[in-house]
Design an enzyme around this catalytic site. Structure first.
Site, PDB file in Angstrom:
ATOM      1  N   LEU A   1      22.706 -32.217   8.629  1.00  0.00           N
ATOM      2  CA  LEU A   1      22.369 -32.088  10.046  1.00  0.00           C
ATOM      3  C   LEU A   1      22.119 -30.617  10.344  1.00  0.00           C
ATOM      4  O   LEU A   1      22.933 -29.929  10.946  1.00  0.00           O
ATOM      5  CB  LEU A   1      23.489 -32.641  10.930  1.00  0.00           C
ATOM      6  CG  LEU A   1      23.560 -34.153  11.022  1.00  0.00           C
ATOM      7  CD1 LEU A   1      24.684 -34.591  11.947  1.00  0.00           C
ATOM      8  CD2 LEU A   1      22.244 -34.741  11.484  1.00  0.00           C
ATOM      9  N   HIS A   2      20.993 -30.142   9.884  1.00  0.00           N
ATOM     10  CA  HIS A   2      20.627 -28.750  10.057  1.00  0.00           C
ATOM     11  C   HIS A   2      19.271 -28.690  10.744  1.00  0.00           C
ATOM     12  O   HIS A   2      18.382 -29.481  10.443  1.00  0.00           O
ATOM     13  CB  HIS A   2      20.562 -28.061   8.691  1.00  0.00           C
ATOM     14  CG  HIS A   2      20.293 -26.600   8.785  1.00  0.00           C
ATOM     15  ND1 HIS A   2      19.025 -26.082   8.755  1.00  0.00           N
ATOM     16  CD2 HIS A   2      21.124 -25.548   8.936  1.00  0.00           C
ATOM     17  CE1 HIS A   2      19.086 -24.764   8.879  1.00  0.00           C
ATOM     18  NE2 HIS A   2      20.356 -24.426   8.981  1.00  0.00           N
ATOM     19  N   ALA A   3      19.097 -27.787  11.656  1.00  0.00           N
ATOM     20  CA  ALA A   3      17.844 -27.500  12.345  1.00  0.00           C
ATOM     21  C   ALA A   3      17.145 -28.752  12.871  1.00  0.00           C
ATOM     22  O   ALA A   3      17.602 -29.361  13.813  1.00  0.00           O
ATOM     23  CB  ALA A   3      16.934 -26.664  11.468  1.00  0.00           C
ATOM     24  N   ARG A   4      16.041 -29.116  12.254  1.00  0.00           N
ATOM     25  CA  ARG A   4      15.224 -30.211  12.778  1.00  0.00           C
ATOM     26  C   ARG A   4      15.953 -31.558  12.809  1.00  0.00           C
ATOM     27  O   ARG A   4      15.929 -32.254  13.838  1.00  0.00           O
ATOM     28  CB  ARG A   4      13.933 -30.301  11.984  1.00  0.00           C
ATOM     29  CG  ARG A   4      12.920 -31.169  12.633  1.00  0.00           C
ATOM     30  CD  ARG A   4      11.599 -31.036  11.928  1.00  0.00           C
ATOM     31  NE  ARG A   4      10.601 -31.714  12.733  1.00  0.00           N
ATOM     32  CZ  ARG A   4       9.322 -31.469  12.671  1.00  0.00           C
ATOM     33  NH1 ARG A   4       8.884 -30.561  11.838  1.00  0.00           N
ATOM     34  NH2 ARG A   4       8.486 -32.136  13.406  1.00  0.00           N
ATOM     35  N   PRO A   5      16.607 -31.992  11.718  1.00  0.00           N
ATOM     36  CA  PRO A   5      17.336 -33.260  11.789  1.00  0.00           C
ATOM     37  C   PRO A   5      18.420 -33.255  12.870  1.00  0.00           C
ATOM     38  O   PRO A   5      18.632 -34.257  13.541  1.00  0.00           O
ATOM     39  CB  PRO A   5      17.948 -33.424  10.396  1.00  0.00           C
ATOM     40  CG  PRO A   5      17.070 -32.612   9.510  1.00  0.00           C
ATOM     41  CD  PRO A   5      16.628 -31.449  10.354  1.00  0.00           C
TER      42      PRO A   5
END
Length: 89
Positions: free
Chosen positions: A14-18
């Site tokens: 769960l980093h940036a875009r997601p």
């Protein structure tokens, strides 16, 4: 209040875009929603909060929802995370 454990399966976690897609989905529900990992819990509707958790591939998180659509919220978020957030990478 309901809770459910899910495993993050997408490559970048769960980093940036997601994380943005996850938060947008969480914000589509009226219930209060949190993400728990280890002994921490953050608001699932907060980008900064979710990013601060450092959730990587393979991490088991607890989704917690409290409110009128709590079951729908957990079902929708679990489906999104279990799908690998493929459309988000």
């Amino acid at each position: 209040m309901l809770s459910r454990e899910v495993t993050v399966v997408n490559v970048v976690g769960l980093h940036a875009r997601p994380a943005t897609f996850f938060i947008q989905k969480a914000n589509s529900y009226k219930s209060s929603i949190w993400v728990g990992k280890d002994d921490r819990r953050v608001n699932a509707k907060s980008l900064l909060g979710v990013l601060s958790m450092g959730i990587v591939k393979g991490t088991v998180v607890t989704l917690i929802a409290d409110g009128e659509d709590e079951k729908e919220a957990l079902d929708g978020l679990e489906e999104l995370v279990s799908s690998g957030l493929d459309h988000c990478e």
